[in-house]
Design an enzyme around this catalytic site. Structure first.
Site, mmCIF file in Angstrom:
data_model
loop_
_atom_site.group_PDB
_atom_site.id
_atom_site.type_symbol
_atom_site.label_atom_id
_atom_site.label_comp_id
_atom_site.label_asym_id
_atom_site.label_seq_id
_atom_site.Cartn_x
_atom_site.Cartn_y
_atom_site.Cartn_z
ATOM 1 N N ASP A 38 0.841 -1.196 0.000
ATOM 2 C CA ASP A 38 0.000 0.000 0.000
ATOM 3 C C ASP A 38 0.877 1.246 0.000
ATOM 4 O OD1 ASP A 38 -2.073 2.067 0.866
ATOM 5 O OD2 ASP A 38 -3.275 0.225 0.897
ATOM 6 N N ASP A 63 4.551 1.938 -3.988
ATOM 7 C CA ASP A 63 3.679 2.468 -5.040
ATOM 8 C C ASP A 63 3.649 1.467 -6.194
ATOM 9 O OD1 ASP A 63 2.509 3.841 -7.152
ATOM 10 O OD2 ASP A 63 3.600 5.711 -6.795
ATOM 11 N N VAL A 64 2.482 0.905 -6.476
ATOM 12 C CA VAL A 64 2.386 -0.149 -7.495
ATOM 13 C C VAL A 64 2.618 0.377 -8.906
ATOM 14 C CG1 VAL A 64 0.837 -1.563 -6.100
ATOM 15 C CG2 VAL A 64 -0.138 0.084 -7.738
ATOM 16 N N ARG A 152 -16.393 10.117 -14.765
ATOM 17 C CA ARG A 152 -15.479 8.990 -14.560
ATOM 18 C C ARG A 152 -14.655 8.677 -15.808
ATOM 19 N NH1 ARG A 152 -19.472 8.496 -11.011
ATOM 20 N NH2 ARG A 152 -19.175 7.308 -9.072
ATOM 21 N N TYR A 155 -11.291 7.134 -14.551
ATOM 22 C CA TYR A 155 -11.533 5.945 -13.733
ATOM 23 C C TYR A 155 -12.192 4.836 -14.552
ATOM 24 C CZ TYR A 155 -13.186 3.093 -9.825
ATOM 25 O OH TYR A 155 -13.429 2.050 -8.952
ATOM 26 N N MET A 192 -14.195 5.371 2.027
ATOM 27 C CA MET A 192 -13.950 6.216 0.867
ATOM 28 C C MET A 192 -15.260 6.590 0.175
ATOM 29 S SD MET A 192 -11.619 7.776 -0.864
ATOM 30 C CE MET A 192 -10.103 6.952 -0.373
#
Length: 263
Positions: A38, A63-64, A152, A155, A192
């Site tokens: 994470d 950080d992925v 969005r 996203y 969230m």
């Protein structure tokens, strides 16, 4: 390598809270070792302390979207547990703005995490899985990857791309013994969502969902766990919408409910 090295191991990105943490708890409840990756260091540290299981839990702050950090995370998992049996690409970010108001930097931030992160983590974990005889990858997309919605553009596009990435992975990695599937959650009651979904937005969702409610993190975790389990041994390249019927619904639900109530 820990004494629990013979137990199966799951890597969960974005595992410090919400859906990711529920998924981690699902695996822990079934005897797995779990690595949480994470970017939110303070929340990750609190979660690690809360789980209080140093034998089976590895928390990695990273950080992925950064290849070097993903490689370091996977190396830490292998050093600690010696194996990876499941990868859940859950880490994600969102920007809710109109198309014209979404900057290129915001677009890239969302794509970097939601799409590039899943690509990088899968690419890094797959060789470890193959050496161990196979495994399962589950990508957490969204209902926004199956149907368009307002505000969005970044996203929804990232999640639609993630769905196709899943299919690409299923074809190639399935041939190597790694099943790859995708969960597309509808709205889920997380901290969230409570912050970013206004009362009006929540009402809109209730109007559009046949089950007339948000999902829970445990409901998403149960679906992920199934896809990673031997019970799903012949399931590969699929997208499972866990959404209360949202994707199936068209117009008319509020009117139907009023008629059923005798209004």
């Amino acid at each position: 390598m820990s004494p629990a090295a013979s137990a199966p191991v799951a890597v969960v990105t974005g595992g410090a809270r919400g859906i990711g943490l529920a998924i981690a708890r699902w695996f822990l409840g079934r005897g797995h070792g779990v690595a949480l990756v994470d970017i939110d260091g303070p929340t990750l540290a609190r979660t690690e302390a809360e789980l209080a299981d140093p034998e089976r839990v590895l928390a990695f702050h990273g950080d992925v979207s950064k290849p070097d950090q993903v490689d370091a995370a996977v190396a830490a998992v292998v050093a600690r547990f010696g194996r990876i049996d499941a990868l859940v690409n859950n880490a994600g970010v969102a920007v809710f703005k109109p198309i014209g108001a979404t900057s290129f930097a915001e677009w890239r931030q969302v794509l970097d995490t939601n799409l590039d992160g899943a690509f990088l983590c899968s690419q890094a974990c797959a060789p470890v899985m193959i050496r161990g005889g196979g495994g399962a990858i589950v990508n957490i997309a969204s209902i926004s990857g199956l149907r368009a919605s307002t505000l969005r553009v970044a996203y929804g596009t990232s999640k639609a791309a993630l769905i196709h990435l899943t299919r690409q992975q299923a074809v190639e990695l399935g041939n190597a013994g790694i099943r790859c599937n995708c969960i597309a959650p509808g709205p889920v009651d997380t901290e969230m969502s409570k912050l970013v979904h206004s009362v009006a937005i929540r009402s809109d969702y209730y109007d559009a969902i046949p089950q007339n409610r948000y999902g829970t993190t445990d409901e998403i975790a149960n679906a992920v766990g199934f896809l990673c389990s031997p019970e799903a041994s012949y399931v590969n390249g699929q997208v499972l919408a866990v959404d209360g019927g949202f994707d199936a619904a068209g117009v008319g639900l509020p009117t139907l409910r009023r008629k059923a109530a005798g209004d």
